[in-house]
Write a protein that holds these residues in place. Structure first.
Motif, PDB file in Angstrom:
ATOM      1  N   ARG A   1     -23.535  10.551   8.119  1.00 43.00           N
ATOM      2  CA  ARG A   1     -22.794   9.311   8.439  1.00 43.00           C
ATOM      3  C   ARG A   1     -23.556   8.460   9.452  1.00 43.00           C
ATOM      4  O   ARG A   1     -23.558   7.230   9.375  1.00 43.00           O
ATOM      5  N   LEU A   2     -24.180   9.136  10.407  1.00 41.00           N
ATOM      6  CA  LEU A   2     -24.963   8.431  11.418  1.00 41.00           C
ATOM      7  C   LEU A   2     -26.111   7.674  10.764  1.00 41.00           C
ATOM      8  O   LEU A   2     -26.369   6.505  11.075  1.00 41.00           O
TER       9      LEU A   2
ATOM     10  N   SER B   1     -31.770   9.190   3.802  1.00 33.56           N
ATOM     11  CA  SER B   1     -30.495   9.541   4.433  1.00 33.56           C
ATOM     12  C   SER B   1     -30.434  11.034   4.685  1.00 33.56           C
ATOM     13  O   SER B   1     -29.815  11.497   5.623  1.00 33.56           O
TER      14      SER B   1
ATOM     15  N   THR C   1     -17.903  12.176  12.995  1.00 33.42           N
ATOM     16  CA  THR C   1     -19.191  11.819  12.404  1.00 33.42           C
ATOM     17  C   THR C   1     -19.996  13.073  12.077  1.00 33.42           C
ATOM     18  O   THR C   1     -19.600  14.195  12.392  1.00 33.42           O
TER      19      THR C   1
ATOM     20  N   GLU D   1     -26.302   6.790   7.561  1.00 34.97           N
ATOM     21  CA  GLU D   1     -25.756   5.748   6.672  1.00 34.97           C
ATOM     22  C   GLU D   1     -25.411   4.492   7.469  1.00 34.97           C
ATOM     23  O   GLU D   1     -25.587   3.375   6.992  1.00 34.97           O
ATOM     24  N   ALA D   2     -24.902   4.704   8.694  1.00 39.27           N
ATOM     25  CA  ALA D   2     -24.541   3.563   9.546  1.00 39.27           C
ATOM     26  C   ALA D   2     -25.771   2.728   9.898  1.00 39.27           C
ATOM     27  O   ALA D   2     -25.682   1.522  10.116  1.00 39.27           O
TER      28      ALA D   2
ATOM     29  N   PHE E   1     -19.666   2.669  15.681  1.00 38.63           N
ATOM     30  CA  PHE E   1     -21.017   3.144  16.003  1.00 38.63           C
ATOM     31  C   PHE E   1     -22.063   2.060  15.740  1.00 38.63           C
ATOM     32  O   PHE E   1     -22.850   1.701  16.612  1.00 38.63           O
ATOM     33  N   ARG E   2     -22.071   1.542  14.529  1.00 40.22           N
ATOM     34  CA  ARG E   2     -23.076   0.516  14.187  1.00 40.22           C
ATOM     35  C   ARG E   2     -22.841  -0.763  14.992  1.00 40.22           C
ATOM     36  O   ARG E   2     -23.776  -1.360  15.513  1.00 40.22           O
ATOM     37  N   ASP E   3     -21.575  -1.198  15.053  1.00 36.63           N
ATOM     38  CA  ASP E   3     -21.268  -2.458  15.736  1.00 36.63           C
ATOM     39  C   ASP E   3     -21.766  -2.452  17.177  1.00 36.63           C
ATOM     40  O   ASP E   3     -22.373  -3.402  17.635  1.00 36.63           O
TER      41      ASP E   3
ATOM     42  N   PRO F   1     -15.066   4.047  11.970  1.00 36.78           N
ATOM     43  CA  PRO F   1     -16.461   4.461  11.803  1.00 36.78           C
ATOM     44  C   PRO F   1     -17.445   3.336  12.116  1.00 36.78           C
ATOM     45  O   PRO F   1     -18.569   3.580  12.541  1.00 36.78           O
ATOM     46  N   GLU F   2     -16.997   2.066  11.938  1.00 39.56           N
ATOM     47  CA  GLU F   2     -17.925   0.948  12.174  1.00 39.56           C
ATOM     48  C   GLU F   2     -18.233   0.755  13.663  1.00 39.56           C
ATOM     49  O   GLU F   2     -19.173   0.041  14.024  1.00 39.56           O
TER      50      GLU F   2
ATOM     51  N   ASP G   1     -10.204   1.300   3.454  1.00 41.14           N
ATOM     52  CA  ASP G   1     -10.369   2.086   4.685  1.00 41.14           C
ATOM     53  C   ASP G   1      -9.046   2.506   5.315  1.00 41.14           C
ATOM     54  O   ASP G   1      -8.993   3.465   6.072  1.00 41.14           O
TER      55      ASP G   1
END
Length: 597
Positions: free
Chosen positions: A587-588, A385, A583, A590-591, A161-163, A158-159, A44
């Motif tokens: 990607r959204l 997806s 994003t 996939e997260a 968003f999910r975190d 990018p993480e 990354d």
């Protein structure tokens, strides 16, 4: 074609200083391990690192070999190992496996772990658990602002968003606060602050605390940027889920732009910069091919001038113009090739039908037809997806949830979408059509692998329709919308929809407060804030008051960037973008996904 800035547009700050600071700090950290060393870099971090300190700079500071952090034994023979990693548990386990393997072999080396952008207590706990905490030295490379363009800064997280939006993990909020503190230290205080969303409010409050602790640093400084606007991604999921039709957004959707470079098979890893690209990046795709064709004809005409030249003129032409023409020719070929490739892919995907369905969902028309289109995709088992992004979720956010007949392996993904507020359902008592009523029996028929309502009662009915009305997000146009001469920000979605996020920013800036937007804020179910420091504002020049920093927490799309660049040109502002990552709809999704591709 491109959006030239008005002559009175304010100058942008020079963000190259951020790169120099990051480079100097990294060099300082590497030099704390004197002598030759091998550097292990997390995948990354490779692209961001390349933009800050390339291989030759690393070699100058005694980095011998470079390795990728991956799940296989390291073959390094160096006496000193340095690890440049994100603060992730799996990285700590990887480092521990190398150190413990050395211990077993009776080998002594020096180990240094550099966390970027910061280290977390959980990582140190893992090092202690693994019995290597005393064997490694730990440091932080506080690199959280990467300039991708003159007006675009990315935290490359990018993480985030999910975190935050799925797991509720708040650890990155401090990183955002630190980044804002760095910006105000370098470019002066921000007199006007606005924001919407819980994450925005927390980041703002943490940042204010940092400012108060180090009050002397910005005191007396003239502000270079007059306004800052913080916005949570969950305030507007709809915009992020729409298919992009401005050129840069479409290139990102088709080939993926990572760290300012296009990673598609066609464009290789070439930089997206260049005069040709700057002229077409914000354009609606329907205008791009014609523009490039005209450019190619003009270029040919310049080449043809050689025919009537004498020797002296030819010499001047070769020394002064030929190189530039060849470069322009190469870039034109690149983008014409990209356009052809995009058109081929989009024809295959029935892109026009997809756009038509999206527009119908946004406008609230032909919902049954849209639902049939979505069902057909589900029956054909188009991967979630791709399908979830523009169809199931968009329908859910703008209307109701359709039947979802994917296999049980996608259950967790759909559950995640619900938890993050990306899937909503009808309120009790609402009438359902035959198709829509299928939602209530998700996963009742396990043998057939049906997922039709694992979430029995999903959160809440979406307020999108009411918000759309209040903010006039769907323009009413007589006749065709002229995409060659856009009239408003809706051009980024073919004239069908003004991005909600951008409309909120426009309205707040116009009012310089949230006054009159109480109903919108209530419908969004978000906390908002506005703060003006008159002492700072008095020091601000009229030019700096037309510079606006927009901070997207959870990612922003190229469509939103293009829309706000357009608004800036219209109103005499200049926007600067700071995002946790760039994003798009894929990607959204996939997260949120639990099914690995």
């Amino acid at each position: 074609m491109a959006f030239p800035h008005r002559p009175d547009a304010p100058e942008l700050p020079d963000f190259s200083m951020l790169k120099r600071l990051a480079r100097d700090q990294l060099i300082y950290l590497l030099e704390q391990l004197p002598g030759k060393k091998d550097l292990f870099i997390e995948a990354d971090l490779m692209s961001p690192l390349d933009r800050i300190a390339n291989v030759s700079i690393l070699k100058q500071h005694e980095v011998d070999k470079l390795y990728k952090v991956e799940n296989k034994p390291a073959l390094s023979s160096s006496e000193q190992l340095c690890f440049l990693v994100r603060p992730r548990i799996k990285n700590m386990r990887y480092i521990a496996s190398l150190v413990n393997a050395d211990k077993l072999a009776g080998r002594t080396r020096k180990y240094k772990v550099i966390f970027s952008p910061q280290k977390f207590y959980a990582c140190e706990m893992v090092l202690e658990e693994e019995g290597i905490y005393g064997d490694v030295s730990c440091d932080e490379w506080a690199f959280s602002l990467l300039p991708l363009d003159v007006d675009l800064l990315s935290m490359e997280l990018p993480e985030f968003f999910r975190d935050y939006f799925l797991e509720g993990d708040q650890r990155w909020i401090n990183t955002v606060a630190q980044a804002l503190h760095l910006l105000s230290t370098l470019y002066g205080p921000f007199p006007n602050c606005y924001g919407i969303g819980r994450c925005a409010k927390m980041a703002y409050e943490l940042w204010r605390n940092l400012e108060e602790e180090e009050d002397g640093e910005t005191k007396g400084r003239r502000p270079e940027i007059g306004h800052i606007f913080l916005l949570d991604r969950d305030v507007d999921f709809v915009t992020a889920l729409c298919s992009q039709v401005v050129y840069e957004g479409l290139v990102d959707d088709t080939f993926r732009i990572k760290c300012g470079k296009c990673h598609g098979p066609l464009l290789g890893t070439s930089h997206m910069a260049g005069l040709v690209f700057n002229e077409i990046r914000n354009e609606h795709f329907s205008n791009v091919f014609g523009f490039l064709s005209q450019k190619a004809r003009n270029l040919q005409a310049q080449y043809d001038r050689r025919r009537g030249m004498d020797i002296k003129q030819m010499k001047n032409f070769v020394s002064q113009e030929l190189k530039g023409l060849k470069q322009e020719h190469r870039l034109l070929s690149l983008h014409i090739g990209a356009c052809e490739s995009i058109m081929k892919k989009k024809t295959k995907q029935d892109f026009q039908e997809l756009i038509k369905t999206e527009h119908a969902l946004l406008e609230g028309f032909n919902i049954r037809e849209s639902t049939s289109y979505i069902e057909e995709h589900i029956d054909r088992q188009v991967p979630p997806s791709h399908c979830s992004r523009g169809y199931i979720v968009l329908l859910s956010l703008t209307s109701v949830v359709p039947d979802s007949s994917y296999g049980p392996e996608h259950l967790l993904t759909f559950s995640n979408l619900r938890r993050a507020g990306l899937l909503t359902e009808q309120a009790p008592g609402d009438t359902l059509t035959a198709v829509e009523s299928k939602v209530s029996k998700l996963v009742t028929d396990k043998a057939a692998g049906k997922i039709t309502d694992a979430f029995s009662s999903l959160a809440k009915r979406s307020n999108f329709r009411a918000i759309s009305k209040k903010l006039n997000l769907i323009p009413r146009v007589d006749g065709e919308y002229d995409l060659k001469v856009p009239r408003d920000m809706a051009y980024v979605f073919s004239g069908a929809y003004v991005p909600l996020s951008c409309r909120i920013i426009e309205q707040v800036l116009e009012r310089r407060s949230w006054q009159g937007l109480d109903e919108v804020v209530r419908l969004l179910n978000c906390s908002d804030f506005a703060f003006t420091d008159m002492t700072k504002e008095d020091k601000a020049s009229s030019e700096s008051l037309r510079l606006i920093l927009v901070v997207f927490l959870g990612g922003c799309t190229f469509s939103e960037i293009s829309a706000l660049r357009f608004l800036g040109r219209e109103k005499g502002y200049r926007f600067i973008f700071l995002t946790t990552a760039v994003t798009n709809s894929a990607r959204l999704m996939e997260a949120m996904s639990e099914v690995k591709a």
